[in-house]
Design an enzyme around this catalytic site. Structure first.
Site, PDB file in Angstrom:
ATOM      1  N   SER A 164       0.509  -1.270   0.282  1.00  9.23           N
ATOM      2  CA  SER A 164       0.319   0.297  -0.143  1.00  9.23           C
ATOM      3  C   SER A 164       0.614   2.032   0.205  1.00  9.23           C
ATOM      4  CB  SER A 164      -0.892   0.002   1.206  1.00  9.23           C
ATOM      5  OG  SER A 164      -0.956   1.124   1.871  1.00  9.23           O
ATOM      6  N   TYR A 202      -2.306  -0.699  10.747  1.00 11.28           N
ATOM      7  CA  TYR A 202      -2.482  -1.367   8.939  1.00 11.28           C
ATOM      8  C   TYR A 202      -0.376  -0.905   8.621  1.00 11.28           C
ATOM      9  CZ  TYR A 202      -3.915  -0.509   3.972  1.00 11.28           C
ATOM     10  OH  TYR A 202      -3.987  -1.117   2.558  1.00 11.28           O
TER      11      TYR A 202
END
Length: 322
Positions: A165, A178
């Site tokens: 990501s 995350y």
């Protein structure tokens, strides 16, 4: 003829160039996790159109079956599929044994399945940290350890794709949990890039920014009310800059057939990562400004103070990114 599984660097040319292991997906057996929705689904559809023989999995059986039916209806080939949880090692190991027996060794392994949740450390619960690491980091590790050794032993090369990501490259506000998972899979991928090179196995690290998947509508922002109009406005602005899952899928497939390590789905992430590496202090200032904006959002929503709630008091719902 298979590639030499123990080839060594013998010339200067070997240091700078390696043959592309998978120049085309046609006729290749491709495993894709998280194949029922979002990037995973779009990648499965695109790979099928390119002639791949697909092995698909996802946590949710009904939408997975629907994807399989859609691909078959378009003339694509799904040679095996099963629903299961990639964070469960025992299930992944059993799934891999079944695939080995019925299909054989994979040519390409794509780790796409993932979940997301945002929040500051005073609002995140242990369950958020644990679930994100279990699915986004340990899930790909389970797939890698269950499918890649066979590729090495076969000696015919292949390719591994891991979806990280922008949060695996940049210090985005409220992304600590995350980012723990996404920086982790980035580290795994960087090491495998060199470890697997001698076996003719390429590695791609995909770093999406905004992608218009179910994540946009379902991601949990721990400590904020998603129904608050001011919060909804910020989420909507994120959705406006997101690329389509199909564009992300095309970037992934290009990364495989061109043997690219870093795969970006949009220019903003490529530029942001370049900026962070070249201009450390301006990057730090930009991150401080971004963090302040998030802090202001939490304050105007009336949730800026730590509520001291015990573990389990907050929702642990997470948004899927696959």
């Amino acid at each position: 003829m298979g590639l030499d599984p123990l080839r060594t660097l013998t010339t200067i040319r070997d240091l700078f160039w390696v043959p592309t292991p998978v120049p085309s997906l046609r006729g290749r057996t491709v495993l894709i996790t998280g194949a029922a929705s979002g990037i995973g689904r779009a990648t499965a559809v695109a790979a099928a159109r390119d002639g791949a023989q697909l092995v698909l999995t996802d946590l949710h059986a009904d939408p997975l079956n629907a994807v399989v039916a859609d691909i078959a209806g378009d003339g694509g080939s799904v040679v095996y599929h099963a629903a299961g949880d990639v964070s469960d090692y025992d299930w992944v190991a059993s799934f891999a044994r079944a695939v080995d027996a019925e299909v054989g060794v994979m040519d390409v392994v794509m780790n796409v399945a993932g979940i997301s949740a945002w929040g500051t450390v005073e609002h995140l619960k242990h369950s958020h940290w644990r679930k994100l690491v279990d699915v986004n980091l340990m899930g790909p590790i389970h797939i890698i350890e269950s499918f890649v050794p066979q590729m090495v032993r076969r000696g015919a090369g292949g390719h591994v794709v891991n979806v990280s990501s922008a949060a695996g490259l940049l210090a985005l506000p409220w992304h600590a949990a995350y980012s723990a998972s996404k920086f982790g899979i980035r580290g795994v991928s960087e090491v495998l890039r060199y470890d697997l090179r001698r076996h003719g196995i390429g590695v791609s690290l995909v770093c999406p920014g905004g992608v218009a998947t179910p994540l946009v509508g379902t991601v949990e922002i721990v400590g904020l009310d998603r129904d608050d109009p001011r919060v909804a406005k910020q989420v909507d602005s994120f959705g406006k800059i997101a690329v389509t899952p199909e564009k992300a899928a095309n970037a992934i497939i290009r990364g495989v057939v061109k043997n690219k390590f870093m795969v970006y789905t949009s220019f903003d992430v490529r530029f942001g990562y370049w900026w962070a590496r070249k201009f450390a202090f301006p990057y730090e200032v930009a991150m401080r400004i971004a963090n302040n904006r998030f802090d202001q959002l939490s304050r105007i929503a009336g949730l800026g103070a730590f509520d001291g709630a015990p573990e389990g008091a907050a929702s642990t719902r997470t948004g899927r990114t696959d």
